[in-house]
Design a protein around this motif. Structure first.
Motif, PDB file in Angstrom:
ATOM      1  N   LYS A   1       0.826  -1.207   0.000  1.00  0.00           N
ATOM      2  CA  LYS A   1       0.000   0.000   0.000  1.00  0.00           C
ATOM      3  C   LYS A   1       0.862   1.258   0.000  1.00  0.00           C
ATOM      4  CE  LYS A   1      -4.006  -1.974  -0.021  1.00  0.00           C
ATOM      5  NZ  LYS A   1      -4.886  -1.841  -1.225  1.00  0.00           N
ATOM      6  N   ILE A   2       1.959   1.238   0.739  1.00  0.00           N
ATOM      7  CA  ILE A   2       2.880   2.379   0.743  1.00  0.00           C
ATOM      8  C   ILE A   2       3.474   2.584  -0.643  1.00  0.00           C
ATOM      9  CG2 ILE A   2       5.068   3.243   1.660  1.00  0.00           C
ATOM     10  CD1 ILE A   2       4.395   1.837   4.282  1.00  0.00           C
ATOM     11  N   ASN A   3       3.846   1.476  -1.287  1.00  0.00           N
ATOM     12  CA  ASN A   3       4.436   1.577  -2.627  1.00  0.00           C
ATOM     13  C   ASN A   3       3.440   2.122  -3.646  1.00  0.00           C
ATOM     14  OD1 ASN A   3       6.835   0.557  -1.632  1.00  0.00           O
ATOM     15  ND2 ASN A   3       6.387  -1.551  -2.234  1.00  0.00           N
ATOM     16  N   GLU A   4       2.162   1.771  -3.478  1.00  0.00           N
ATOM     17  CA  GLU A   4       1.155   2.280  -4.406  1.00  0.00           C
ATOM     18  C   GLU A   4       1.015   3.793  -4.302  1.00  0.00           C
ATOM     19  OE1 GLU A   4      -2.422   0.223  -3.544  1.00  0.00           O
ATOM     20  OE2 GLU A   4      -1.733  -1.719  -4.322  1.00  0.00           O
ATOM     21  N   MET A   5       1.204   4.331  -3.104  1.00  0.00           N
ATOM     22  CA  MET A   5       1.088   5.770  -2.896  1.00  0.00           C
ATOM     23  C   MET A   5       2.365   6.521  -3.240  1.00  0.00           C
ATOM     24  SD  MET A   5      -1.980   6.358  -1.857  1.00  0.00           S
ATOM     25  CE  MET A   5      -3.404   5.534  -1.145  1.00  0.00           C
ATOM     26  N   ALA A   6       3.482   5.828  -3.295  1.00  0.00           N
ATOM     27  CA  ALA A   6       4.763   6.487  -3.546  1.00  0.00           C
ATOM     28  C   ALA A   6       4.893   6.827  -5.027  1.00  0.00           C
ATOM     29  CB  ALA A   6       5.913   5.578  -3.120  1.00  0.00           C
ATOM     30  N   PRO A   7       5.616   7.885  -5.354  1.00  0.00           N
ATOM     31  CA  PRO A   7       5.816   8.234  -6.773  1.00  0.00           C
ATOM     32  C   PRO A   7       6.661   7.177  -7.460  1.00  0.00           C
ATOM     33  CG  PRO A   7       7.223   9.584  -5.366  1.00  0.00           C
ATOM     34  CD  PRO A   7       6.307   8.831  -4.454  1.00  0.00           C
ATOM     35  N   PRO A   8       6.426   6.932  -8.747  1.00  0.00           N
ATOM     36  CA  PRO A   8       7.229   5.936  -9.471  1.00  0.00           C
ATOM     37  C   PRO A   8       8.671   6.400  -9.613  1.00  0.00           C
ATOM     38  CG  PRO A   8       5.823   7.153 -10.982  1.00  0.00           C
ATOM     39  CD  PRO A   8       5.413   7.573  -9.609  1.00  0.00           C
ATOM     40  N   GLN A   9       9.556   5.439  -9.795  1.00  0.00           N
ATOM     41  CA  GLN A   9      10.970   5.735  -9.937  1.00  0.00           C
ATOM     42  C   GLN A   9      11.395   5.595 -11.402  1.00  0.00           C
ATOM     43  OE1 GLN A   9      12.932   6.801  -7.359  1.00  0.00           O
ATOM     44  NE2 GLN A   9      11.034   6.766  -6.176  1.00  0.00           N
ATOM     45  N   PRO A  10      12.223   6.518 -11.910  1.00  0.00           N
ATOM     46  CA  PRO A  10      12.693   6.375 -13.296  1.00  0.00           C
ATOM     47  C   PRO A  10      13.613   5.166 -13.440  1.00  0.00           C
ATOM     48  CG  PRO A  10      13.831   8.179 -12.188  1.00  0.00           C
ATOM     49  CD  PRO A  10      12.757   7.725 -11.257  1.00  0.00           C
ATOM     50  N   GLY A  11      13.457   4.451 -14.532  1.00  0.00           N
ATOM     51  CA  GLY A  11      14.276   3.275 -14.774  1.00  0.00           C
ATOM     52  C   GLY A  11      15.473   3.596 -15.654  1.00  0.00           C
ATOM     53  N   PRO A  12      16.152   2.575 -16.143  1.00  0.00           N
ATOM     54  CA  PRO A  12      17.283   2.800 -17.053  1.00  0.00           C
ATOM     55  C   PRO A  12      16.828   3.530 -18.322  1.00  0.00           C
ATOM     56  CG  PRO A  12      17.258   0.536 -16.238  1.00  0.00           C
ATOM     57  CD  PRO A  12      15.963   1.149 -15.826  1.00  0.00           C
ATOM     58  N   ARG A  13      17.642   4.450 -18.769  1.00  0.00           N
ATOM     59  CA  ARG A  13      17.371   5.277 -19.952  1.00  0.00           C
ATOM     60  C   ARG A  13      16.077   6.084 -19.797  1.00  0.00           C
ATOM     61  NH1 ARG A  13      20.401   2.933 -24.285  1.00  0.00           N
ATOM     62  NH2 ARG A  13      22.277   2.077 -23.309  1.00  0.00           N
ATOM     63  N   GLU A  14      15.773   6.503 -18.579  1.00  0.00           N
ATOM     64  CA  GLU A  14      14.588   7.320 -18.334  1.00  0.00           C
ATOM     65  C   GLU A  14      14.940   8.454 -17.362  1.00  0.00           C
ATOM     66  OE1 GLU A  14      11.032   3.908 -18.600  1.00  0.00           O
ATOM     67  OE2 GLU A  14      11.623   4.790 -16.678  1.00  0.00           O
ATOM     68  N   ILE A  15      14.196   9.570 -17.505  1.00  0.00           N
ATOM     69  CA  ILE A  15      14.247  10.644 -16.519  1.00  0.00           C
ATOM     70  C   ILE A  15      12.823  11.118 -16.268  1.00  0.00           C
ATOM     71  CG2 ILE A  15      16.548  11.434 -17.216  1.00  0.00           C
ATOM     72  CD1 ILE A  15      15.056  13.893 -18.514  1.00  0.00           C
ATOM     73  N   PHE A  16      12.616  11.766 -15.125  1.00  0.00           N
ATOM     74  CA  PHE A  16      11.347  12.425 -14.834  1.00  0.00           C
ATOM     75  C   PHE A  16      11.594  13.924 -14.845  1.00  0.00           C
ATOM     76  CE2 PHE A  16       9.160   8.770 -12.338  1.00  0.00           C
ATOM     77  CZ  PHE A  16       8.927   8.120 -13.542  1.00  0.00           C
ATOM     78  N   LEU A  17      10.688  14.653 -15.537  1.00  0.00           N
ATOM     79  CA  LEU A  17      10.874  16.090 -15.714  1.00  0.00           C
ATOM     80  C   LEU A  17       9.570  16.823 -15.420  1.00  0.00           C
ATOM     81  CD1 LEU A  17      12.714  18.448 -16.792  1.00  0.00           C
ATOM     82  CD2 LEU A  17      11.644  18.044 -19.028  1.00  0.00           C
ATOM     83  N   GLN A  18       9.673  17.896 -14.622  1.00  0.00           N
ATOM     84  CA  GLN A  18       8.542  18.801 -14.441  1.00  0.00           C
ATOM     85  C   GLN A  18       8.951  20.193 -14.925  1.00  0.00           C
ATOM     86  OE1 GLN A  18       7.288  19.608 -10.431  1.00  0.00           O
ATOM     87  NE2 GLN A  18       9.353  20.068  -9.676  1.00  0.00           N
ATOM     88  N   VAL A  19       7.986  20.960 -15.399  1.00  0.00           N
ATOM     89  CA  VAL A  19       8.235  22.305 -15.905  1.00  0.00           C
ATOM     90  C   VAL A  19       7.596  23.303 -14.955  1.00  0.00           C
ATOM     91  CG1 VAL A  19       7.951  23.893 -17.824  1.00  0.00           C
ATOM     92  CG2 VAL A  19       8.255  21.443 -18.276  1.00  0.00           C
ATOM     93  N   LEU A  20       8.392  24.264 -14.476  1.00  0.00           N
ATOM     94  CA  LEU A  20       7.906  25.332 -13.607  1.00  0.00           C
ATOM     95  C   LEU A  20       8.018  26.656 -14.362  1.00  0.00           C
ATOM     96  CD1 LEU A  20       9.591  24.302 -10.231  1.00  0.00           C
ATOM     97  CD2 LEU A  20       7.312  23.714 -11.065  1.00  0.00           C
ATOM     98  N   ASN A  21       6.896  27.247 -14.631  1.00  0.00           N
ATOM     99  CA  ASN A  21       6.852  28.500 -15.390  1.00  0.00           C
ATOM    100  C   ASN A  21       6.809  29.670 -14.414  1.00  0.00           C
ATOM    101  OD1 ASN A  21       6.508  30.561 -17.207  1.00  0.00           O
ATOM    102  ND2 ASN A  21       4.394  30.022 -17.752  1.00  0.00           N
ATOM    103  N   LEU A  22       7.947  30.383 -14.286  1.00  0.00           N
ATOM    104  CA  LEU A  22       8.021  31.549 -13.406  1.00  0.00           C
ATOM    105  C   LEU A  22       7.918  32.857 -14.178  1.00  0.00           C
ATOM    106  CD1 LEU A  22      10.886  30.384 -11.003  1.00  0.00           C
ATOM    107  CD2 LEU A  22       8.442  29.870 -10.912  1.00  0.00           C
ATOM    108  N   ALA A  23       7.603  32.765 -15.476  1.00  0.00           N
ATOM    109  CA  ALA A  23       7.385  33.981 -16.275  1.00  0.00           C
ATOM    110  C   ALA A  23       6.001  34.557 -15.969  1.00  0.00           C
ATOM    111  CB  ALA A  23       7.530  33.667 -17.753  1.00  0.00           C
TER     112      ALA A  23
END
Length: 697
Positions: A369-391
Motif C-alpha cells: 500500500k505504501i508503494n502504491e502511494m509512492a511516486p514511481p521511480q525512473p528506470g534505465p534510460r529514463e528521466i522524470f521532468l517537471q516544468v515550472l513556469n516563473l514567467a
C-alpha cells in the motif's frame, strides 16, 4: 582409566565398621531462610535483580531504538547497510553470551560476572549479563517453590519490557525533539541509557548480601565438548559388530566421564536439537528495530493527538507485552486449561511462530500500500521532468525533433502547479535535450544535459522581454521520512532564511537555488528572512512527513516578498496506525514464544548448565539476526517480497518444529539431576557402613 572398572591393586578399600562405633554427627544448625517479599515465597533478592534488569534493558533498548536512524540520518548510510549493521550488532550481542556463560559457570560464578564483567566492560557487558541474570534469578528460589519460580520468569520479562517501553518512547524524543549542533541530539539519546547502566550497577550491588550465589562448577562448556567428542570417537573406534550396542550414543563416554555428567549432556543435547529451528522466529521479531522502523519513515506519523517519531512506534511492543503477559497468564491460559486442552510449552511456542507469520503477512500488505502511494521511480534510460513556469505569462514547451518525448500538450500558465512529472526516454545514459519555448510571439530554443534515473525541474524565467530556462536536479528520495525544503530566489538580492534553531541558509540572488535541508514537520506561518537592507517573513504553511518542497521567493505583488510552494516529492499518505495490527500479532507471538521458551530453557536445564542453556537460547537470537543481515545484504529483493519470504520461511520452520516437539518428552527435575539419595547411601539401623580407606594388606 575407567573409573567404573575394578581396582586390581593389592589394596583394601573397605573395612567393616560397626554402626555403634561411629559417633553421630553433630546436629547442624538450621539454615536461616532468606528474607521474603511481604510474607510471600519470593526472595527479597529478586527485587534487586528485577530492578537491575529494568535499568539494563532501558539502556540496551534505548540505544537500539535510535540506532537504525542514527545510521540512516547521521552517518548517511543506505537502508540495506543500516539494516545489516543493526543486525550485525544485535547478532554479536547474542553470540557473546556463550563466552559469558563459560566464564560464569567455570570461573567467577553468575554474581561476579554480572557485576564485574557484565557491567564494567560495555562491549562484553551484554554477553556477561544475558546468560546469567535470568538463571541467577531462578537460583534464588528454593526447589519447593517451583510455581513461584515459573511465575518469576513472567515478572522478569515484564521488567525487561517495562525498561524497553520507557526507553523506546523517551530516547527517540531525546533524539528528535532536542537539537545538538543543529541536528538531532544523538549524544543525549546515547548518554541517558549510559547513565541508566550506571544505576543498574549500583542497584545490583546493593543486594549483594541477600543473593544466593551458586558456586561455579568447573569449565562446563569445555567438559561438555570433551564428553561429546570422546563419545563420538570412542563409538568410532568400537564400531565392530561384535561389540554390544549401547542405549544412547553418549553412553560411549562412560569409560572416561561420570554418569551424572553424561546424563546432563544428554538433557542438554536433547534441548539443543530442539533449538535448531528457533532462529527463524527471532529473524522476524528483531526486524521491529530495523525494517519496521524504516517502513515507519515512509508513513504519516501524525495521529491527531500525538506526532510520533518513526522509532517511537517500537514502544508498542513492550507496551503490549506488559498487557499480554498478565492477560495470557491469568485469563487465556486458564481458559484453555479448563477446556481440557493440554497447552504445553512447545505448543505455545509453535502458536507464537504462527502469529509471527501472520504479522509479516500484514507487514507485506502494508508495504504494498505504501508503494502504491509512492511516486514511481525512473528506470534505465529514463528521466522524470517537471516544468515550472516563473514567467508572467503562459509558455508552450516542446522537445525538439523527438516525437516520442512529448511534454504537456497545452501551454503552461504562469506559476501553474504541475500535477505530476513527465517521463522522458533517453537514447543513451546521458543525453542533451533541445527544448522549444513559445512565449507570446517569440520562439526560444534551449539545450540541457541530463542523466538517466534522475529527477529534474525545467525552470522557465523571464529574461527581459523574452524567456530563458535552467535545468535543476531534484530530490532523489533524500527525505528518508523527514521533511526537506529548498528555495529558489528570484529577487535581485541574496536572502538569508532562518528555519529554526541553528538552521539557516543563504540563497543567492537572481534565481539562485539552495540545497535541500531537512526540517521538523509542522506549521511554518512566519519564517524570518532578511536581505542586506530589508527584513521580511515567509509563510511556508504545513510541512508534512516525507515531502520535499521547493519554495520560490518572488516579489510579484505590492505586499512584499512571498513564497510560492510546490512539492518535488509528495507527502506520506498512509497513516502509521496501519502498523498497529502487525505489532499486536508479533507481540502476542513473542509472549507465547519467548516467555515460555525462557522458562522452558531453565526448567529443562541440568543444574550445572543453567547459564550454558540460557546462552544457547540467546544464541538462537544471534543466529536470527545473522539471517536478517544475510538477506538484507545479498538478497536484493523488493521489500514486500522480502517480508513475504520471511513469513513463508517461518511457517515452514514452524511445521518442522511442531514435528520435533511432538516427539519431545519434557524432563522433570528428578530426571535431570540424580537425586542425592542415589549418590549417598543412607545408614540404616543394624547395617554395616563401608568406610573408604587405603589399608595395606
Amino acid at each position: 582409566m575407567n573409573p567404573f572398572q575394578k581396582n586390581d591393586s593389592k589394596e583394601t578399600f573397605f573395612s567393616p565398621v560397626s554402626t555403634e562405633e561411629v559417633p553421630p554427627p553433630p546436629p547442624s544448625l538450621p539454615k536461616k531462610p532468606p528474607p521474603k517479599i511481604c510474607g510471600s515465597n519470593y526472595p527479597l533478592s529478586i527485587v534487586f535483580i528485577v530492578v537491575n534488569e529494568f535499568c539494563e534493558r532501558f539502556s540496551y533498548y534505548g540505544m537500539k531504538a535510535v540506532l537504525t536512524l542514527y545510521f540512516l540520518y547521521f552517518l548517511h548510510w543506505n537502508e540495506d547497510t543500516s539494516t545489516s549493521v543493526y543486525h550485525a550488532f544485535s547478532s554479536l550481542c547474542y553470540f557473546t553470551p556463550i563466552l559469558g556463560a563459560a566464564i560464569a559457570d567455570a570461573w567467577l560464578g553468575k554474581f561476579k560476572v554480572l557485576s564485574l564483567v557484565g557491567l564494567s566492560l560495555i562491549a562484553l557487558g551484554t554477553g556477561g549479563i544475558k546468560p546469567c541474570v535470568a538463571a541467577f534469578g531462578g537460583d534464588q528460589f528454593e526447589e519447593t517453590h517451583e510455581e513461584e519460580r515459573t511465575r518469576y520468569f513472567s515478572v522478569f520479562y515484564l521488567s525487561i519490557n517495562a525498561g524497553s517501553l520507557i526507553s523506546t518512547f523517551v530516547t527517540p524524543m531525546l533524539r528528535g525533539d532536542v537539537q545538538c549542533f543543529g541536528e538531532d541530539c544523538y549524544a543525549l539519546a546515547f548518554g541517558v541509557p549510559g547513565l541508566l547502566m550506571l544505576i543498574a550497577l549500583v542497584v545490583f550491588a546493593m543486594g549483594s548480601k541477600m543473593y544466593k550465589k551458586t558456586p561455579p562448577e568447573g569449565n562446563i562448556v569445555t567438559q561438555v565438548i570433551k564428553c561429546i567428542w570422546f563419545a563420538i570417537s570412542n563409538r568410532f573406534k568400537n564400531r565392530s559388530g561384535d561389540i554390544p550396542k549401547r542405549q544412547h550414543w553418549l553412553d560411549w563416554a562412560a569409560e572416561k566421564y561420570p554418569k551424572q555428567l553424561i546424563m546432563d549432556v544428554k538433557a542438554l543435547t536433547r534441548i539443543l536439537f530442539l533449538y535448531i529451528p528457533l532462529p527463524m522466529f527471532w529473524a522476524l521479531l528483531e526486524q521491529q528495530g530495523s525494517r519496521w522502523t524504516l517502513q515507519a519513515t515512509r508513513m504519516n506519523r501524525n495521529l491527531g493527538f500525538i506526532v510520533l517519531q518513526p522509532d517511537q512506534m517500537q514502544v508498542l511492543n513492550p507496551l503490549l507485552v506488559l498487557i499480554f503477559i498478565p492477560l495470557f497468564d491469568l485469563v487465556i491460559y486458564p481458559l484453555i486449561s479448563k477446556c481440557g486442552i493440554n497447552f504445553s510449552s512447545l505448543r505455545k511456542m509453535a502458536v507464537g511462530m504462527i502469529l509471527a507469520c501472520l504479522a509479516f503477512a500484514v507487514v507485506a500488505v502494508v508495504e504494498t500500500k505504501i508503494n502504491e502511494m509512492a511516486p514511481p521511480q525512473p528506470g534505465p534510460r529514463e528521466i522524470f521532468l517537471q516544468v515550472l513556469n516563473l514567467a508572467d505569462d503562459e509558455v508552450k514547451v516542446t522537445v525538439v525533433g523527438d516525437d516520442k518525448n512529448s511534454l504537456l500538450p497545452e501551454s503552461i500558465k504562469s506559476f501553474q502547479k504541475m500535477p505530476h512529472y513527465s517521463k522522458l526516454h533517453l537514447k543513451t545514459k546521458s543525453q542533451d535535450f533541445h527544448f522549444h519555448l513559445k512565449y507570446h510571439n517569440l520562439s526560444v530554443y534551449t539545450e540541457h544535459s541530463v542523466e538517466e534515473k534522475k529527477w529534474y525541474s525545467l525552470i522557465i524565467r523571464e529574461d527581459g522581454e523574452s524567456v530563458s530556462s535552467m535545468m535543476v536536479k531534484d530530490a532523489e528520495n533524500i527525505t528518508n521520512g523527514m521533511t526537506a525544503v529548498r528555495f529558489l530566489n528570484t529577487l535581485h538580492k541574496e536572502v538569508n532564511i532562518n528555519l529554526g534553531t541553528d538552521i539557516s541558509l543563504n540563497v543567492s540572488e537572481d534565481y539562485g537555488v539552495s540545497a535541500y535541508r531537512t526540517v521538523q514537520i509542522g506549521e511554518y506561518p512566519a519564517v524570518h528572512c532578511k536581505t542586506e537592507d530589508d527584513d521580511f517573513s515567509l509563510n511556508l504553511g504545513l510541512l508534512n512527513f516525507g515531502a520535499a518542497y521547493l519554495f520560490v521567493i518572488t516579489n510579484s505583488t505590492h505586499q512584499g516578498p512571498h513564497a510560492w510552494k510546490t512539492e518535488d516529492i509528495p507527502a506520506n499518505k498512509i497513516s502509521i496506525a496501519w502498523q498497529l495490527p502487525q505489532y499486536v500479532l508479533v507481540t502476542a507471538g513473542e509472549v507465547m514464544f519467548s516467555v515460555t521458551g525462557l522458562e522452558f530453557s531453565y526448567s529443562q536445564a541440568p543444574s550445572s548448565m543453567k547459564s550454558v542453556l540460557q546462552a544457547a537460547w540467546l544464541l538462537t537470537i544471534g543466529v536470527g539476526n545473522f539471517i536478517v543481515l544475510t538477506v538484507a545484504q545479498f538478497s536484493d529483493l523488493v521489500q514486500w517480497v522480502e517480508f513475504t519470504l520471511f513469513s513463508c520461511l517461518l511457517l515452514l520452520v514452524c511445521l518442522i518444529f511442531s514435528v520435533m516437539g511432538y516427539y519431545y518428552v519434557p524432563l522433570k527435575s528428578e530426571d535431570i539431576q540424580e537425586p542425592a539419595a542415589k549418590k549417598i547411601p543412607h545408614i540404616q539401623e543394624n547395617t554395616i557402613n563401608l568406610e573408604t580407606k587405603n589399608t595395606k594388606l
